[in-house]
Design a protein around this motif. Structure first.
Motif, mmCIF file in Angstrom:
data_model
loop_
_atom_site.group_PDB
_atom_site.id
_atom_site.type_symbol
_atom_site.label_atom_id
_atom_site.label_comp_id
_atom_site.label_asym_id
_atom_site.label_seq_id
_atom_site.Cartn_x
_atom_site.Cartn_y
_atom_site.Cartn_z
ATOM 1 N N LEU A 66 0.997 -1.039 -0.031
ATOM 2 C CA LEU A 66 0.105 -0.005 0.110
ATOM 3 C C LEU A 66 0.800 1.172 -0.030
ATOM 4 N N HIS A 67 1.989 1.040 -0.015
ATOM 5 C CA HIS A 67 2.892 2.423 -0.263
ATOM 6 C C HIS A 67 2.843 3.020 -1.570
ATOM 7 N N THR A 68 1.884 3.546 -2.020
ATOM 8 C CA THR A 68 1.836 3.897 -3.356
ATOM 9 C C THR A 68 0.998 5.519 -2.885
ATOM 10 N N PRO A 69 1.320 6.436 -3.839
ATOM 11 C CA PRO A 69 0.743 7.781 -3.802
ATOM 12 C C PRO A 69 -0.782 7.915 -3.334
ATOM 13 N N MET A 70 -1.665 7.089 -4.064
ATOM 14 C CA MET A 70 -3.067 7.054 -3.752
ATOM 15 C C MET A 70 -3.352 6.467 -2.028
ATOM 16 N N TYR A 71 -2.662 5.636 -1.517
ATOM 17 C CA TYR A 71 -2.774 5.282 -0.162
ATOM 18 C C TYR A 71 -2.011 6.259 0.636
ATOM 19 N N PHE A 72 -0.819 6.715 0.072
ATOM 20 C CA PHE A 72 -0.141 7.679 0.944
ATOM 21 C C PHE A 72 -1.038 9.219 1.263
ATOM 22 N N PHE A 73 -1.618 9.410 0.315
ATOM 23 C CA PHE A 73 -2.760 10.608 0.585
ATOM 24 C C PHE A 73 -3.801 10.357 1.410
ATOM 25 N N PHE A 74 -4.112 9.184 1.110
ATOM 26 C CA PHE A 74 -5.450 8.908 1.974
ATOM 27 C C PHE A 74 -4.873 8.637 3.378
ATOM 28 N N GLY A 75 -4.009 8.194 3.447
ATOM 29 C CA GLY A 75 -3.344 7.953 4.994
ATOM 30 C C GLY A 75 -3.166 9.355 5.609
ATOM 31 N N VAL A 76 -2.833 10.382 4.874
ATOM 32 C CA VAL A 76 -2.598 11.788 5.386
ATOM 33 C C VAL A 76 -3.886 12.413 5.510
ATOM 34 N N LEU A 77 -4.999 12.133 4.615
ATOM 35 C CA LEU A 77 -6.135 12.566 4.857
ATOM 36 C C LEU A 77 -6.895 12.281 6.004
ATOM 37 N N SER A 78 -6.853 10.682 6.491
ATOM 38 C CA SER A 78 -7.282 9.977 7.517
ATOM 39 C C SER A 78 -6.507 10.713 8.761
ATOM 40 N N CYS A 79 -5.171 10.987 8.655
ATOM 41 C CA CYS A 79 -4.787 11.625 10.049
ATOM 42 C C CYS A 79 -5.050 13.287 9.827
ATOM 43 N N SER A 80 -5.339 13.781 9.100
ATOM 44 C CA SER A 80 -5.836 15.267 9.351
ATOM 45 C C SER A 80 -7.239 15.369 9.698
ATOM 46 N N GLU A 81 -8.214 14.227 9.133
ATOM 47 C CA GLU A 81 -9.575 14.347 9.570
ATOM 48 C C GLU A 81 -9.601 13.630 11.270
ATOM 49 N N THR A 82 -8.935 12.993 11.601
ATOM 50 C CA THR A 82 -8.635 12.516 12.993
ATOM 51 C C THR A 82 -8.457 13.586 13.727
ATOM 52 N N CYS A 83 -7.422 14.580 13.436
ATOM 53 C CA CYS A 83 -7.045 15.697 14.298
ATOM 54 C C CYS A 83 -8.359 16.680 14.005
ATOM 55 N N TYR A 84 -8.934 16.850 12.935
ATOM 56 C CA TYR A 84 -10.009 17.625 12.841
ATOM 57 C C TYR A 84 -11.266 17.346 13.798
ATOM 58 N N THR A 85 -11.706 16.000 13.885
ATOM 59 C CA THR A 85 -12.497 15.741 14.604
ATOM 60 C C THR A 85 -12.151 16.056 16.225
ATOM 61 N N PHE A 86 -10.882 15.681 16.282
ATOM 62 C CA PHE A 86 -10.359 15.849 17.873
ATOM 63 C C PHE A 86 -10.608 17.252 18.225
ATOM 64 N N ILE A 87 -10.665 18.187 17.379
ATOM 65 C CA ILE A 87 -10.681 19.499 17.821
ATOM 66 C C ILE A 87 -12.233 19.757 18.051
ATOM 67 N N ILE A 88 -13.138 19.131 17.505
ATOM 68 C CA ILE A 88 -14.140 19.413 17.817
ATOM 69 C C ILE A 88 -15.517 18.571 18.449
#
Length: 322
Positions: A66-88
């Motif tokens: 899964l070390h491909t650009p598609m899954y890399f960016f989705f992993g980054v998006l998942s991290c960002s959304e986790t932080c996003y929800t942690f704020i709210i």
């Protein structure tokens, strides 16, 4: 650098002039008898969302396939959304049981906007990844090499920070000298800006212009999909078309949900802020969308399912050996 200092000066100006020092969330006060039930429901949804995102992120990190650009960016998006929800969401859960539901003037809005803008930019980059994979397959290793992916992810984060800093400074440069009761459960732009002591012809265009700027990644995504659809239509077999569009379908569903809700809130000019309807819509993109993304974008993907099965198999083997 000059722009940064200008923003700081503007920020210092509104901090000195405004008489409001904290905001009071009304949240779901209209549903007072359901506060405890809402707490249980939102808590279970939040824990499930954290669990699914944790599984996806750890699977992407640990499985080399899964070390491909598609899954890399989705992993980054998942991290960002986790932080996003942690704020709210944790603040919302506390407020559902608390009597005093306040947040300081300086803590309001900025961090939420950082991750919100960053998520939108990441969705735009993922749209470009789909375009490069389908429309430029020969140049894909160059267009989406790791030397490109890393700087793109960092650029999204830095841009989200700078845009949010500017947006927060502009919103709070308006005078807040009246009510501090926010008809919401977090510091979204619409409910906060309507508390400003300014005319509607100032407030509403600020929200609308912010919404238009937020649509820039969506315009980029639409252009990408125009080329993608044109390429897919050239494929003769129906099976080939379905196989080609399959990786993009999940991304498209996430984009529609994300921007559909955001457009409802920010891209309308109304003389009166409708807190009830907007509250329901924001529940969708602050809780449901982060819950939906890993399920739609990853758990239905065969590669991710296989990788998760491998992880579970390894865990079961290690337990038996012990």
């Amino acid at each position: 650098l000059f722009s940064f200092f200008l923003i700081i000066l503007v920020t210092m100006e509104w901090v000195n002039e405004t008489s409001v020092r904290e905001f009071f969330f009304l949240g779901f006060s209209s549903l007072a008898e359901l506060q405890q039930l809402l707490f249980v429901v939102f808590l279970l949804l939040y824990l499930f969302m954290l669990g699914t995102n944790a599984i996806i992120i750890s699977t992407i990190v640990l499985d080399r396939a899964l070390h491909t650009p598609m899954y890399f960016f989705f992993g980054v998006l998942s991290c960002s959304e986790t932080c996003y929800t942690f704020i709210i969401i944790p603040k919302m859960l506390v407020d559902l049981l608390a009597q005093k539901k306040t947040i300081s003037f300086l803590d309001c809005m900025f961090v939420f906007l950082v991750f919100s803008v960053t998520n939108s930019l990441h969705l735009g980059v993922m749209g470009y990844d789909c375009y490069a994979a389908l429309c430029q397959p020969l140049y894909y290793p160059i267009l989406m090499s790791w030397r490109v992916c890393g700087p793109l992810a960092v650029t999204c984060i830095v841009s989200g920070f700078l845009i949010s800093l500017l947006g927060t400074a502009l919103v709070f440069s308006l005078p807040f000298c009246g009510s501090n009761k926010v008809k919401h459960y977090f510091c979204d732009i619409s409910p906060v800006i309507y508390l400003a002591y300014a005319a509607a012809y100032i407030n509403e265009p600020v929200i609308f212009i912010g919404g238009i700027l937020g649509l820039v990644p969506l315009i980029f995504i639409c252009i990408s999909y125009e080329f993608i659809v044109s390429t897919i239509l050239k494929i003769s077999s129906a099976e080939g078309k379905q196989k080609a569009f399959s990786p993009c379908a999940s991304h498209l569903i996430v984009v529609i949900v994300h921007y559909g809700c955001a457009s409802f809130v920010y891209l309308r000019l109304s003389a009166k802020y409708t807190s009830g309807k907007d509250g329901l819509v924001t529940v969708t993109y602050t809780i449901i969308t982060p819950l939906l993304n890993p399920m739609v974008y990853s758990l239905r993907n065969k590669d991710v399912q296989l990788a998760i099965q491998k992880m579970i198999g390894k865990t079961g083997f290690s337990v038996k050996t012990l």
